[in-house]
Scaffold this active site. Structure first.
Site, PDB file in Angstrom:
ATOM      1  N   HIS A   1      28.403  43.330  34.408  1.00 20.89           N
ATOM      2  CA  HIS A   1      29.670  43.146  34.582  1.00 20.89           C
ATOM      3  C   HIS A   1      30.971  43.598  33.172  1.00 20.89           C
ATOM      4  O   HIS A   1      31.356  45.335  33.668  1.00 20.89           O
ATOM      5  CB  HIS A   1      30.343  42.310  34.534  1.00 20.89           C
ATOM      6  CG  HIS A   1      32.213  42.370  34.551  1.00 20.89           C
ATOM      7  ND1 HIS A   1      32.425  42.851  36.092  1.00 20.89           N
ATOM      8  CD2 HIS A   1      33.024  42.002  34.176  1.00 20.89           C
ATOM      9  CE1 HIS A   1      33.698  42.818  36.490  1.00 20.89           C
ATOM     10  NE2 HIS A   1      34.168  42.278  34.859  1.00 20.89           N
TER      11      HIS A   1
ATOM     12  N   GLU B 247      49.199  35.872  39.861  1.00 17.75           N
ATOM     13  CA  GLU B 247      48.339  37.718  40.855  1.00 17.75           C
ATOM     14  C   GLU B 247      49.125  38.361  41.202  1.00 17.75           C
ATOM     15  O   GLU B 247      48.843  39.051  41.982  1.00 17.75           O
ATOM     16  CB  GLU B 247      47.178  37.403  40.905  1.00 17.75           C
ATOM     17  CG  GLU B 247      46.422  38.630  40.384  1.00 17.75           C
ATOM     18  CD  GLU B 247      44.925  38.432  40.533  1.00 17.75           C
ATOM     19  OE1 GLU B 247      44.272  37.929  41.145  1.00 17.75           O
ATOM     20  OE2 GLU B 247      44.209  38.876  39.467  1.00 17.75           O
TER      21      GLU B 247
ATOM     22  N   LYS C 149      45.329  35.300  27.133  1.00 16.98           N
ATOM     23  CA  LYS C 149      45.160  35.042  28.907  1.00 16.98           C
ATOM     24  C   LYS C 149      45.761  34.460  29.640  1.00 16.98           C
ATOM     25  O   LYS C 149      46.664  34.859  30.394  1.00 16.98           O
ATOM     26  CB  LYS C 149      43.716  35.328  28.949  1.00 16.98           C
ATOM     27  CG  LYS C 149      44.056  35.310  30.930  1.00 16.98           C
ATOM     28  CD  LYS C 149      42.088  34.830  31.803  1.00 16.98           C
ATOM     29  CE  LYS C 149      41.953  34.901  32.936  1.00 16.98           C
ATOM     30  NZ  LYS C 149      41.239  35.138  33.444  1.00 16.98           N
TER      31      LYS C 149
ATOM     32  N   ARG D  93      38.944  17.013  48.871  1.00 19.09           N
ATOM     33  CA  ARG D  93      40.033  17.875  48.724  1.00 19.09           C
ATOM     34  C   ARG D  93      41.241  17.782  47.269  1.00 19.09           C
ATOM     35  O   ARG D  93      41.817  18.055  46.838  1.00 19.09           O
ATOM     36  CB  ARG D  93      41.316  17.056  49.319  1.00 19.09           C
ATOM     37  CG  ARG D  93      41.228  16.720  50.817  1.00 19.09           C
ATOM     38  CD  ARG D  93      41.965  16.664  52.112  1.00 19.09           C
ATOM     39  NE  ARG D  93      41.678  16.950  53.074  1.00 19.09           N
ATOM     40  CZ  ARG D  93      41.305  15.752  54.205  1.00 19.09           C
ATOM     41  NH1 ARG D  93      41.545  14.181  53.290  1.00 19.09           N
ATOM     42  NH2 ARG D  93      41.007  15.499  55.295  1.00 19.09           N
TER      43      ARG D  93
ATOM     44  N   HIS E 118      33.927  48.542  38.940  1.00 23.46           N
ATOM     45  CA  HIS E 118      33.425  48.537  40.047  1.00 23.46           C
ATOM     46  C   HIS E 118      32.954  49.828  40.759  1.00 23.46           C
ATOM     47  O   HIS E 118      31.190  49.252  42.288  1.00 23.46           O
ATOM     48  CB  HIS E 118      35.158  47.563  41.031  1.00 23.46           C
ATOM     49  CG  HIS E 118      34.875  46.496  40.528  1.00 23.46           C
ATOM     50  ND1 HIS E 118      36.474  46.051  40.596  1.00 23.46           N
ATOM     51  CD2 HIS E 118      34.560  45.307  39.734  1.00 23.46           C
ATOM     52  CE1 HIS E 118      36.659  45.005  40.353  1.00 23.46           C
ATOM     53  NE2 HIS E 118      35.613  44.335  39.274  1.00 23.46           N
TER      54      HIS E 118
ATOM     55  N   ASN F  79      43.068  44.043  34.919  1.00 24.34           N
ATOM     56  CA  ASN F  79      41.737  44.571  35.007  1.00 24.34           C
ATOM     57  C   ASN F  79      42.035  46.645  34.276  1.00 24.34           C
ATOM     58  O   ASN F  79      40.922  46.980  35.509  1.00 24.34           O
ATOM     59  CB  ASN F  79      42.491  45.133  36.530  1.00 24.34           C
ATOM     60  CG  ASN F  79      42.468  44.200  37.491  1.00 24.34           C
ATOM     61  OD1 ASN F  79      40.827  42.693  37.715  1.00 24.34           O
ATOM     62  ND2 ASN F  79      43.256  43.262  38.237  1.00 24.34           N
TER      63      ASN F  79
ATOM     64  N   GLU G  85      34.869  42.264  27.189  1.00 25.99           N
ATOM     65  CA  GLU G  85      36.365  41.572  28.023  1.00 25.99           C
ATOM     66  C   GLU G  85      37.258  41.596  26.781  1.00 25.99           C
ATOM     67  O   GLU G  85      38.418  41.709  26.491  1.00 25.99           O
ATOM     68  CB  GLU G  85      35.815  40.528  28.684  1.00 25.99           C
ATOM     69  CG  GLU G  85      35.313  40.766  29.866  1.00 25.99           C
ATOM     70  CD  GLU G  85      36.084  40.996  31.198  1.00 25.99           C
ATOM     71  OE1 GLU G  85      36.920  41.419  31.215  1.00 25.99           O
ATOM     72  OE2 GLU G  85      35.313  41.393  32.808  1.00 25.99           O
TER      73      GLU G  85
ATOM     74  N   ARG H 187      49.401  40.398  35.873  1.00 26.89           N
ATOM     75  CA  ARG H 187      47.821  40.597  35.399  1.00 26.89           C
ATOM     76  C   ARG H 187      47.272  41.316  35.945  1.00 26.89           C
ATOM     77  O   ARG H 187      45.918  41.346  35.923  1.00 26.89           O
ATOM     78  CB  ARG H 187      47.763  39.014  36.814  1.00 26.89           C
ATOM     79  CG  ARG H 187      46.641  38.124  36.546  1.00 26.89           C
ATOM     80  CD  ARG H 187      46.940  36.847  37.255  1.00 26.89           C
ATOM     81  NE  ARG H 187      45.675  35.904  37.137  1.00 26.89           N
ATOM     82  CZ  ARG H 187      45.230  35.323  36.961  1.00 26.89           C
ATOM     83  NH1 ARG H 187      46.253  33.891  37.375  1.00 26.89           N
ATOM     84  NH2 ARG H 187      43.953  34.140  37.243  1.00 26.89           N
TER      85      ARG H 187
ATOM     86  N   HIS I  59      38.611  47.997  35.893  1.00 28.93           N
ATOM     87  CA  HIS I  59      37.269  47.307  35.967  1.00 28.93           C
ATOM     88  C   HIS I  59      37.644  48.033  37.454  1.00 28.93           C
ATOM     89  O   HIS I  59      36.641  48.487  38.730  1.00 28.93           O
ATOM     90  CB  HIS I  59      38.739  46.252  36.547  1.00 28.93           C
ATOM     91  CG  HIS I  59      37.907  44.840  35.771  1.00 28.93           C
ATOM     92  ND1 HIS I  59      38.361  45.342  34.192  1.00 28.93           N
ATOM     93  CD2 HIS I  59      37.025  43.669  35.867  1.00 28.93           C
ATOM     94  CE1 HIS I  59      37.752  43.613  33.752  1.00 28.93           C
ATOM     95  NE2 HIS I  59      37.151  42.924  34.490  1.00 28.93           N
TER      96      HIS I  59
ATOM     97  N   LYS J 134      40.818  30.456  38.920  1.00 31.68           N
ATOM     98  CA  LYS J 134      40.811  31.127  39.797  1.00 31.68           C
ATOM     99  C   LYS J 134      38.800  30.486  39.897  1.00 31.68           C
ATOM    100  O   LYS J 134      37.805  30.749  38.964  1.00 31.68           O
ATOM    101  CB  LYS J 134      40.022  32.234  39.276  1.00 31.68           C
ATOM    102  CG  LYS J 134      41.767  33.628  39.251  1.00 31.68           C
ATOM    103  CD  LYS J 134      41.727  34.582  39.479  1.00 31.68           C
ATOM    104  CE  LYS J 134      41.879  35.880  39.290  1.00 31.68           C
ATOM    105  NZ  LYS J 134      41.183  37.220  39.419  1.00 31.68           N
TER     106      LYS J 134
END
Ligand SMILES: NC(=O)c1ccc[n+]([C@@H]2O[C@H](COP(=O)([O-])OP(=O)(O)OC[C@H]3O[C@@H](n4cnc5c(N)ncnc54)[C@H](O)[C@@H]3O)[C@@H](O)[C@H]2O)c1
Ligand SMILES: NC(=O)c1ccc[n+]([C@@H]2O[C@H](COP(=O)([O-])OP(=O)(O)OC[C@H]3O[C@@H](n4cnc5c(N)ncnc54)[C@H](O)[C@@H]3O)[C@@H](O)[C@H]2O)c1
Ligand SMILES: [Zn+2]
Ligand SMILES: [Zn+2]
Lengths: 359, 359
Positions: free
Chosen positions: A264, A236, A226, A120, A251, A244, A184, A240, A247, A142
């Site tokens: 990517h 988010e 960031k 945990r 994607h 993207n 990025e 935030r 993106h 994340k």
């Protein structure tokens, strides 16, 4: 050396950026003699850097074990994650152990989630070895693994204890991966910081030839930008989303081409140009700025149009499956100026098709 | 109806306790029409209660899916957890979904961890159907799955949005499982609340015949007592250890006999008597109190000595593997009075052997 704090109250942590950090014992703060550590890395990175990390830890009197995972996004799964738990339990490592993520974003995401879940929650230190992971996953907390039915679907928000960025390790990074990270980097300039965009225009060649001073400044600036966004929006919800940029288009490219064929950052680069062209269509971005963006991306070694196998019509079905689609309405991050962007709802399909066709 | 709040700042949540709650639409707060839900349950519980839960949700205009897992502690694994993620992604459920744990502690622990991890965290509602899960896992936010090398080794601290305890469902719970839950109930009295212990002496028969008023009060009192400890010690550093009364001995029984042959509460019951006898050996607990504890446990339908196949010597190797062992020193939770206990370090092996032999 560049140093900064990501400010998240009691979960704040430092990011340290310099050459030679992996072989500097000061990098392993807050570990102390007698503690135990599990280094998580992969088959590509282990032969390059694992030895020097273990050596430093040994010097510090720290018991270091390691687990070497296969290399690739397809191994970012619950099944492979279980190997980390098994390695931890075989010794066994207790709740006071620390995981070290030694690798790119794949290793960082998996190790972070392992640290969040093992008993945990145990400490973890990020040692990101790709430019992309240094400027992106270092900040934000994340962590995740993929599921066969979706990317990054299983994970946690979990902050590292410290992030240690050794610039030397970029020397072994394939050039395509470096460029992918630069996509990025350029994105931060476009959405948040015109001055930084202009700095990139001056320094992109220095970055590509791995000039240490330029790299250290660049990575720090990206982490700062960031961190500001994440601090304002840790879970988010709003701002935030600007991260993207490119993106949703990107994607679509990654999905249509099969993940891994386009990196990517390459897909994001082409996607940013498409976003810029979309904004042009809407009259909210000037074509001269798009040309500056294209010029910078090209100098960074990045594509500025989609794969020739993809027609404009191929994009929309993928884009409509995006998380940002709300009740059938396409929502896109679009630049409004250099250093500024917005989330735009209800962009017409025709506008998007025209923009893609222009790329 | 009994109602209480577990106070954890912005992660506070209500526990509601009454008969008939599963078929009362008010129980499904904060869900509202148009939202989606994934009910996680098992093969034993689904035929008994799933229908009425789905019916209520349907009435409320909530889209309810369900996933039915195999029944048993051996299925509390990452592999089976993945079935929950697959069910969620097949629809797919978004970040705004809510998981409902409909079952005992196994379902509660797995669903809680699934909720903590799915898309990095979605809401979940606990509907515990065993007495043990009602008085124990409802409070504390511990979620986990097992690993072949250790119980509850992979998990998260993650709080539910609400806990709904329907007393009616205890009617179908096997008597042994009810008694197993009573062991934890009695434990709260011994370590924290003499008045509650005495209330149990008065009401144990009412509890066993499922008197609703007695049950509601009893469950609420247990949740309050646990909530107090957890609020003081959410991440389990100090006082929370008292909740392990009887567990170090009990785990030795469970491990030696093979998990599942002795129920957890049965092992804890015998373990509490061993702890009491150990405290007697040390002169810190009186034998007349041990006799009262034994009498209450027997009336609750619980064992008060270990399995006859186990010699006193069989316990120690298992006990030394306990998480509470620090550098080879046995640390035990021992009662000091009714309603009081302490963590005691450096208890001699001879003392423990003598205490077990006395049981
Ligand atoms: N957590 C976050 O906020 C976040 C942000 C962005 C991306 N990500 C995730 O990161 C992943 C992509 O990260 P990535 O681009 O770093 O990919 P990656 O981790 O797969 O690394 C790319 C390749 O470079 C190799 N490599 C890494 N460092 C090297 C080095 N120093 N020398 C030689 N080879 C090296 C790797 O073994 C791999 O083959 C994705 O899974 C993505 O979801 C996470
Ligand atoms: N999270 C926590 O704080 C916490 C606390 C204590 C225990 N636990 C965990 O809980 C688990 C044990 O929980 P448990 O004792 O509830 O076991 P369980 O969930 O296995 O349930 C016991 C048995 O009763 C059946 N059952 C459940 N409700 C029923 C009902 N109403 N009618 C008929 N049958 C029913 C189940 O299907 C199962 O066969 C363990 O995995 C333990 O680690 C967690
Ligand atoms: Zn990206
Ligand atoms: Zn217990």
């Amino acid at each position: 050396m560049q140093k900064m704090m990501v400010s998240l109250g009691e979960r704040s942590y430092p990011i340290t950026i310099a050459a030679g950090l992996f072989s500097d014992s000061a990098s392993y703060w807050p570990l102390t003699a007698g503690q135990s550590v599990m280094i998580v890395t992969n088959e590509t990175i282990a032969p390059l850097y694992l030895h020097s990390v273990i050596e430093q830890l040994f010097t510090l009197g720290i018991q270091a074990d390691s687990v070497i995972l296969p290399d690739g996004e397809q191994y970012k799964s619950l099944t492979i994650l279980d190997k980390v738990f098994t390695a931890l339990l075989e010794k066994p490592h207790g709740r006071d152990t620390t995981l070290i993520a030694l690798g790119g974003g794949v290793i960082g995401d998996m190790t972070g989630f392992a640290a969040a879940s093992y008993q945990r929650g145990v400490r973890f230190i990020q040692m990101p070895t790709t430019l992309l992971s240094q400027v992106d996953s270092s900040v934000g907390g994340k962590t995740a693994v993929n599921h066969p039915l979706g990317k990054n679907m299983i994970g946690a928000f979990y902050q590292p204890t410290s992030v240690v960025i050794d610039l030397d390790c970029l020397a072994t990074l394939p050039a395509r991966e470096l460029s992918s990270g630069l996509a990025e980097v350029i994105k931060y300039g476009v959405i948040l910081d015109q001055v930084f965009f202009e700095w990139l225009e001056q320094n992109i060649d220095a970055l590509r030839r791995l000039d240490k001073k330029a790299l250290a400044y660049c990575i720090k600036r990206c982490c700062e930008l960031k961190a500001e966004i994440v601090a304002a929006d840790e879970r988010e919800q709003g701002q935030r989303a600007l991260l993207n940029l490119g993106h949703t288009f990107g994607h679509a490219i990654e999905a249509h081409m099969g993940y891994g064929n386009w990196l990517h950052g390459e897909a994001v680069a082409a996607g940013m140009v498409m976003a810029a062209r979309t904004a042009e269509q809407l009259g909210t971005f000037s074509s001269s700025l798009t040309e500056r963006l294209i010029a910078l991306l090209l100098r960074a070694g990045l594509p500025v149009k989609g794969p020739h196998q993809m027609s404009a019509e191929d994009y929309l079905p993928h884009m409509m499956r995006d998380k940002k689609v709300l009740s059938g309405e396409l929502r896109l991050v679009l630049p409004t100026d250099l250093g500024q962007a917005e989330v735009r709802s209800g962009v017409g399909h025709d506008t998007v098709l025209a923009a893609i066709t222009k790329c």
